[in-house]
Design an enzyme around this catalytic site. Structure first.
Site, PDB file in Angstrom:
ATOM      1  N   ASN A  11      42.779  16.653  61.927  1.00  0.00           N
ATOM      2  CA  ASN A  11      43.334  16.146  63.171  1.00  0.00           C
ATOM      3  C   ASN A  11      42.526  16.902  64.269  1.00  0.00           C
ATOM      4  OD1 ASN A  11      45.046  16.026  65.537  1.00  0.00           O
ATOM      5  ND2 ASN A  11      46.497  17.463  64.957  1.00  0.00           N
ATOM      6  N   TRP A  12      41.896  16.100  64.905  1.00  0.00           N
ATOM      7  CA  TRP A  12      40.621  16.727  65.751  1.00  0.00           C
ATOM      8  C   TRP A  12      41.303  16.816  67.225  1.00  0.00           C
ATOM      9  CZ3 TRP A  12      35.719  12.852  65.439  1.00  0.00           C
ATOM     10  CH2 TRP A  12      35.293  13.074  64.290  1.00  0.00           C
ATOM     11  N   LYS A  13      42.726  16.460  67.391  1.00  0.00           N
ATOM     12  CA  LYS A  13      43.395  16.923  68.753  1.00  0.00           C
ATOM     13  C   LYS A  13      42.401  16.489  69.794  1.00  0.00           C
ATOM     14  CE  LYS A  13      45.695  20.597  66.437  1.00  0.00           C
ATOM     15  NZ  LYS A  13      46.379  21.976  66.437  1.00  0.00           N
ATOM     16  N   HIS A 102      53.958  15.544  66.000  1.00  0.00           N
ATOM     17  CA  HIS A 102      53.163  16.598  65.865  1.00  0.00           C
ATOM     18  C   HIS A 102      53.776  17.878  66.817  1.00  0.00           C
ATOM     19  CE1 HIS A 102      50.214  19.729  66.207  1.00  0.00           C
ATOM     20  NE2 HIS A 102      49.627  19.328  65.172  1.00  0.00           N
ATOM     21  N   GLU A 172      54.240  21.664  58.846  1.00  0.00           N
ATOM     22  CA  GLU A 172      53.433  22.519  59.677  1.00  0.00           C
ATOM     23  C   GLU A 172      54.225  23.650  60.551  1.00  0.00           C
ATOM     24  OE1 GLU A 172      49.432  20.490  60.763  1.00  0.00           O
ATOM     25  OE2 GLU A 172      50.970  19.951  62.345  1.00  0.00           O
ATOM     26  N   GLY A 178      46.797  26.945  64.220  1.00  0.00           N
ATOM     27  CA  GLY A 178      45.615  27.469  65.452  1.00  0.00           C
ATOM     28  C   GLY A 178      45.427  28.860  65.575  1.00  0.00           C
ATOM     29  N   SER A 219      46.639  26.405  60.115  1.00  0.00           N
ATOM     30  CA  SER A 219      45.423  27.468  59.844  1.00  0.00           C
ATOM     31  C   SER A 219      44.933  27.315  58.553  1.00  0.00           C
ATOM     32  CB  SER A 219      46.225  28.848  60.063  1.00  0.00           C
ATOM     33  OG  SER A 219      46.228  28.942  61.492  1.00  0.00           O
ATOM     34  N   GLY A 240      43.570  21.242  61.293  1.00  0.00           N
ATOM     35  CA  GLY A 240      43.279  21.179  62.640  1.00  0.00           C
ATOM     36  C   GLY A 240      41.701  21.646  62.987  1.00  0.00           C
TER      37      GLY A 240
END
Ligand code: PGA
Length: 259
Positions: A11-13, A102, A172, A178, A219, A240
């Protein structure tokens, strides 16, 4: 593990900064993934880079996912919805998977109801949803379990039973996203994965429930992936920040592939 398929989803956000960087990252992942045998790799870039990845994608087994879709699916696949992207437009960009629910979108106002609408649209369009669920905080009384239950029950309530096995659930916990160093432990992961399974069994019965793949996100690093996949009773990861470094991401894919 019940599942036959294993997944590592990037997930490149809202990264990277430019189309040139997006293409380079994708090509680097593609190059390093040639020996991967048993794991589906799915890359979810920002929508603006879908066309770039589509071009770089040809002849490769990496799948492309979207990070969002508009909840309404007009039969024409178009309409007066400023700023939105339809399921048909995603399909035209070679998208096969869509992340929905998300926590970063929920934080912007996406409710369980909206997630349910989007999930319905994704399934109707024959795309595969990656349904994200997860508590914001853990409490000692176990309230977080009801929170997860409601997220799952609302999201899946209108999905026809014969489509349930096509859904990927990404657990998640928001507190673990993160952080870089604070993923959930495999024991807790295993517990939640059993709990998710129990909810699915009560909604759809054992046979259908056992076909649903559950992945973990929050993470995931190359340093903790092995421990999580071995002890967590999961089918893979939603990654992520580590998915923005081709070599870190591929190390995680290899760990899942060899598990
Ligand atoms: P992270 O993000 O791996 O950076 O924690 C995961 C996600 O939000 O999907």
């Amino acid at each position: 593990m019940n599942s036959k398929t294993k997944y590592v989803i990037g997930n490149w956000k809202m990264e990277p900064r430019t189309a040139v960087e997006a293409r380079a990252l994708f090509l680097s992942i593609k190059k390093q993934s040639s020996r991967i045998k048993n794991t589906s790799i799915i890359i979810c870039p920002p929508a603006i880079f879908l066309g770039d990845l589509q071009m770089a994608h040809s002849g490769n087994k990496i799948s492309i996912g979207a990070q969002n879709v508009f909840w309404e699916n007009p039969s024409s696949g178009r309409g007066a919805f400023t700023g939105e992207i339809s399921a048909n437009q995603l399909i035209d960009s070679s998208v096969e998977y869509v992340i929905v629910g998300h926590s970063e979108r929920r934080a912007l106002g996406e409710t369980n109801e909206i997630v349910a609408e989007k999930l319905h649209t994704i399934v109707e369009a024959k795309l595969t949803p990656i349904l994200c669920i997860g508590e914001r905080l853990r409490d000692e009384e176990g309230e977080y379990l009801s929170f997860i239950k409601e997220q799952i029950e609302t999201a899946l309530r209108d999905v026809p039973h014969n489509k349930i096995k096509n859904i990927i659930i990404a657990y998640e916990p928001v507190w673990a996203i993160g952080r870089g160093d604070d993923a959930m432990g495999p024991k807790d992961m295993h517990e939640v994965s059993l709990y998710i399974h129990k909810i699915l069994v009560s909604m759809f019965g054992k046979k259908i429930a056992s076909g649903v793949d559950v992945v973990y996100g929050g993470s995931v690093e190359r340093s903790n992936a092995e421990e999580l996949i071995k002890g967590g009773e999961i089918s893979g990861f939603l990654v992520g920040h580590a998915s923005l470094y081709a070599d870190h991401f591929i190390d995680i894919v290899k760990i899942v592939d060899n598990s």
